[in-house]
Design a protein around this motif. Structure first.
Motif, PDB file in Angstrom:
ATOM      1  N   LEU A 109      -8.097   6.758   3.984  1.00  0.00           N
ATOM      2  CA  LEU A 109      -7.900   5.909   2.804  1.00  0.00           C
ATOM      3  C   LEU A 109      -6.923   4.772   3.065  1.00  0.00           C
ATOM      4  O   LEU A 109      -5.834   4.972   3.602  1.00  0.00           O
ATOM      5  CB  LEU A 109      -7.400   6.775   1.641  1.00  0.00           C
ATOM      6  N   ARG A 166      -2.893   4.633   2.292  1.00  0.00           N
ATOM      7  CA  ARG A 166      -2.305   5.964   2.432  1.00  0.00           C
ATOM      8  C   ARG A 166      -2.206   6.382   3.899  1.00  0.00           C
ATOM      9  O   ARG A 166      -1.153   6.807   4.359  1.00  0.00           O
ATOM     10  CB  ARG A 166      -3.138   6.995   1.663  1.00  0.00           C
ATOM     11  N   LYS A 175     -11.678   1.736   0.918  1.00  0.00           N
ATOM     12  CA  LYS A 175     -11.064   1.150  -0.275  1.00  0.00           C
ATOM     13  C   LYS A 175     -10.939   2.180  -1.392  1.00  0.00           C
ATOM     14  O   LYS A 175     -11.834   3.006  -1.590  1.00  0.00           O
ATOM     15  CB  LYS A 175     -11.898  -0.037  -0.747  1.00  0.00           C
ATOM     16  N   PRO A 176      -9.822   2.137  -2.132  1.00  0.00           N
ATOM     17  CA  PRO A 176      -9.604   3.121  -3.206  1.00  0.00           C
ATOM     18  C   PRO A 176     -10.718   3.148  -4.245  1.00  0.00           C
ATOM     19  O   PRO A 176     -11.014   4.204  -4.805  1.00  0.00           O
ATOM     20  CB  PRO A 176      -8.275   2.670  -3.829  1.00  0.00           C
ATOM     21  N   GLU A 177     -11.368   1.995  -4.485  1.00  0.00           N
ATOM     22  CA  GLU A 177     -12.402   1.962  -5.524  1.00  0.00           C
ATOM     23  C   GLU A 177     -13.673   2.730  -5.140  1.00  0.00           C
ATOM     24  O   GLU A 177     -14.483   3.064  -6.010  1.00  0.00           O
ATOM     25  CB  GLU A 177     -12.761   0.509  -5.885  1.00  0.00           C
ATOM     26  N   TYR A 186     -13.415   5.559  -3.212  1.00  0.00           N
ATOM     27  CA  TYR A 186     -12.922   6.862  -2.781  1.00  0.00           C
ATOM     28  C   TYR A 186     -13.654   8.011  -3.486  1.00  0.00           C
ATOM     29  O   TYR A 186     -14.162   8.938  -2.836  1.00  0.00           O
ATOM     30  CB  TYR A 186     -11.417   6.938  -3.038  1.00  0.00           C
TER      31      TYR A 186
END
Length: 299
Positions: free
Chosen positions: A118, A121, A128-130, A132
């Motif tokens: 991630l 992190r 990308k967090p979107e 995840y």
């Protein structure tokens, strides 16, 4: 298993003759294992990991040749060099960190841990967090389908559903739990096999189970099997309560007084303000040490 339980009962009776209260506690159960799952083969089939062949062979050399030799050397050499040894890096270099969306680290063979690389992190994270959550759903569904095609039951947990506490964020993003614990997870990067119907080794024919063990003997406890939902967090408060020690107000566990007979159910004592301050200082020191340890486990 029945014979083992009978031996436990005999031991409890023997201890009960010496102590007023005896507790037998384990944070996990145990049972036979008859299946192996190759996590390396599984992760390749997800097609989200770029394997590093040179790292695989290097890791195999250290584990199969170098470490056994140094272990034997430690047995032969005495004195200040007796503890000399070498452990390979946590990842073993088995995959390319900057090109793998999913990776794995060494874990106990009870379960398989899959990590998402991630962004923000992980050191070289680029997922990308979107995306995840969507990627987690894909991983869990794909793992279930792959193993179901081999007739194997598997549960894919997100850590927050089975663990709690400040260190959950350091755990794998997906925990793979096979056949209710009867399937152990190994990593054979050179093998193409996915499933083998055999125990881990001829010496290791059993493995842990998700549910723990709690047995108690003493006049304060009810007799028989009680349908009380217990957590490992409830053990410390119960022991402190039985010993008459004041409890800190922020414990995760609870005193399960339904385990106790009516006369033993006394009000729960809480720490004084001064005791709480000293307790908080000690807890924060331990948490700092644990946080540093868990951070070192990643890249």
């Amino acid at each position: 298993i029945e014979l083992f339980l009978e031996e436990v009962k005999l031991l409890l009776r023997e201890l009960a003759g010496v102590y007023n209260i005896v507790l037998v506690v384990s944070d996990h159960g145990f049972g036979p294992s008859y299946l192996k799952v190759n996590l390396a083969s599984l992760i390749k089939r997800l097609r989200l990991t770029r394997v590093n062949p040179s790292g695989i062979f290097k890791n195999l050399f250290f584990r199969r040749v170098f470490i056994p030799l140094t272990a034997r050397a430690r047995l032969l050499i005495k004195g200040r060099w007796a503890n000399v040894g070498f452990n390979p890096p946590p990842t073993g270099g088995e995959f390319k960190e900057d090109k793998s969306a999913v990776y794995t680290l060494p874990h106990t063979s009870v379960f398989g841990g899959l990590y998402v690389n991630l962004k923000g992190r992980d050191k070289k994270g680029f997922v990308k967090p979107e995306v995840y959550k969507g990627l987690l759903s894909y991983i869990k569904n794909k793992v279930r389908r792959l193993l179901a095609s081999q007739g194997v039951r598997v549960e894919c947990y997100e850590p927050s559903s089975i663990y709690k506490g400040p260190y959950v964020k350091y755990l794998p993003d997906v925990v793979v739990y096979v056949e209710d614990g009867a399937g152990v997870v190994v990593k054979d990067w050179l093998g193409k096999w996915l499933i083998k119907h055999s125990p881990l080794t001829l010496r290791h024919t059993g493995s842990h189970r998700l549910e723990g063990v709690f047995m108690a003997k003493g006049e304060v406890f009810h007799k028989g099997k009680l349908r009380v939902k217990l957590s490992i967090y409830d053990v410390a408060p119960l022991v402190m309560y039985l010993a008459g020690i004041p409890l800190p107000p922020n414990l995760d566990g609870q005193v399960k007084r339904e385990l106790l007979k009516g006369k033993a159910r006394k009000p729960v004592k809480l720490m004084s303000l001064r005791e709480q301050v000293r307790y908080k200082v000690r807890v924060n020191r331990v948490r700092r040490e644990l946080t540093s340890h868990f951070k070192r486990m990643r890249f």
